[in-house]
Design an enzyme around this catalytic site. Sequence first.
Site, PDB file in Angstrom:
ATOM      1  CG  ASP A  71      24.463   9.984  -8.629  1.00 46.93           C
ATOM      2  OD1 ASP A  71      23.935  10.316  -8.113  1.00 46.93           O
ATOM      3  OD2 ASP A  71      24.337   8.291  -7.890  1.00 46.93           O
ATOM      4  N   GLY A 104      21.588   8.913  -3.298  1.00 47.34           N
ATOM      5  CA  GLY A 104      22.918   8.564  -4.696  1.00 47.34           C
ATOM      6  C   GLY A 104      24.694   8.621  -4.006  1.00 47.34           C
ATOM      7  CD  GLU A 105      26.640  10.740  -0.980  1.00 46.32           C
ATOM      8  OE1 GLU A 105      27.633  10.206  -0.126  1.00 46.32           O
ATOM      9  OE2 GLU A 105      26.879  12.713  -0.376  1.00 46.32           O
ATOM     10  N   GLY A 106      26.411   6.386  -4.167  1.00 52.77           N
ATOM     11  CA  GLY A 106      26.417   4.738  -4.095  1.00 52.77           C
ATOM     12  C   GLY A 106      26.726   4.210  -2.549  1.00 52.77           C
TER      13      GLY A 106
END
Length: 611
Positions: free
Chosen positions: A425, A567-569
């Site tokens: 995300d 986040g971001e994975g």
Amino acid sequence: MSHTAQTTDRPLRTLVLGGARSGKSAYAEQLVASEAVRYVATAVADPADADFAERIAAHRARRPADWTVVEGDPVAALAEPAPATLIDDLGTWLTGRIDARAAWESPRGIVGPDVDALVTAVAGYSQRLIIVSPEVGFGVIPATASGRLFRDELGTLNQRLADVCDEVFLVVAGQPVRVKPDRASASAAALTDAATTNAPLTAATSATGADLTATQAVSVAGATAAAGAVADAASEPASSAAAGDGAGPVLTKPVRISFGPVSGPDPIVWAAAEERQAQLTKPAGALGRLEKLANWVSACQGVCPPKQFERARVVVFAGDHGVARHGVSAYPSEVTAQMVANFLHGGAAVNVLARLADASVRVADIAVDGDTAPEISRHKVRRSSGSIDREDALSEAEVQAALAAGATIADEEIDSGADLLIAGDMGIGNTTPATVLIAAVTDTEPVVAVGRGTGVDDAGWIRKTAAIRDAMWRARPVVKDPVALLRTASGADLAAMAGFLARAAARRTPVILDGVVVTAAAVVADQLAPGARAWWVAGHRSSEPSHTIALKRLDLEPLVEMNMRLGEGSGAVAALPLLRAAVATLGEMATFAEAGVSTADAAADAEPAGA
């Protein structure tokens, strides 16, 4: 396997096929609606044919005024580059070439040089290109020598162009089905999977640029009948003009997408994996959770021993949130678009971690409040989602478009060979709607669930808690309806993630979940597609309190706990090497028999009586 994180490129050459009045031209125009388009019109009006002239006039009226129109030979047009070119259509072009060569009564192949020239020009063209052509058999062709000639030459032309194009769509009754990459050729096994999981084998169009339309999921008829799945597509949706406040286009007609219950990984293969674990050169259970992970992967893949992941794929869903304007984050919304650019250049944490973990990265702009690169905004639903403490995040059309976009992205990745998916995300303020979803579904008090997100101070935390409280109050009437909950209290990016996760499970593809935002989407996805959670593993535990609540709801235990909250994975990618290690142990370790190592049972059998 490559150790370079990558982003996907937009398809360069697209062929759109369909019968007369099928909607193929309108669909082709949607694909490039927001771009500076050169429109190559192959039809020339005949004053004596009023009906055909009326059709040409209707096409002209539908085209944006700022498009450049070229009437004539597409081969000549393709000699000059343009950012985006739309050729419409090849039926009239072929008719003109046969006319020019006076070949209607001639054997097949007279127009071969013209076809060769066009195919060569298309194959060598290096800019965005959309080609519209009639599909053979979808129109009435006279049973005459001339009719057969046209049919045969057109069939040859379409096949050759389909071979050099990156993607091919067939439009039927206004509904596009992508046939290259092939979603429906699949084997009987694929149809069986669809029937088992109630997952339609689908293709979907995508929202493009500023003039956006809802993604339309179209079931392949045979698979859908076998599966009993529903893809209730409404008529072709229209987009309105951008709102005066810069909020972007508004989708007005919903396109409904449904997800059915999902069956879990193969229990027979799971048992076989457990049996193999007992035969490996180690004490039973000595590798701890690695053994359970390996068994799970084996069951997901349907083979024992499991195969190492060959195309682990991270998809970062980006979107802004109106609630961020009200002081719930430590960073301004502009950071979202800036970080999206950073992803594309490979400079974000997830890019670095992905390179180490042998994964590649794709970013999808679902609701960034600004313009992004065309190759990542094909599925964009809107600019920023609504401020959920005082208004709905999305309209009904937008939530359906976002769900369909996520499902389509999952289909695209799986059809391209992805055997492990990770959702990431990016969106300033996105932990606020994530917390609302988790707290609403689990009936948790806001003060228990609220964390500090990007690091807000005490005043920011108070504002965030108030916003979450108000959004939960607004969501209370729809908390039992997952789609309505997403529409009311999430955002286009979270809704797309939910569609992505539900579709991945339906397509029997394992997923590593990331932090609180992705897991919030997973909580709703498991409601959309009951049983989907069996296809997921939790990569890590975020420091956000609501993440622990969501993991408990899904009955998932994180692989790592590093106090990450980026986040971001990133947390999921950090856990990927552990999953690879689990697969390697089950797949590559020797058994006792292979290594000639005695087991405890063998030693007991060899012990002398009475010893």
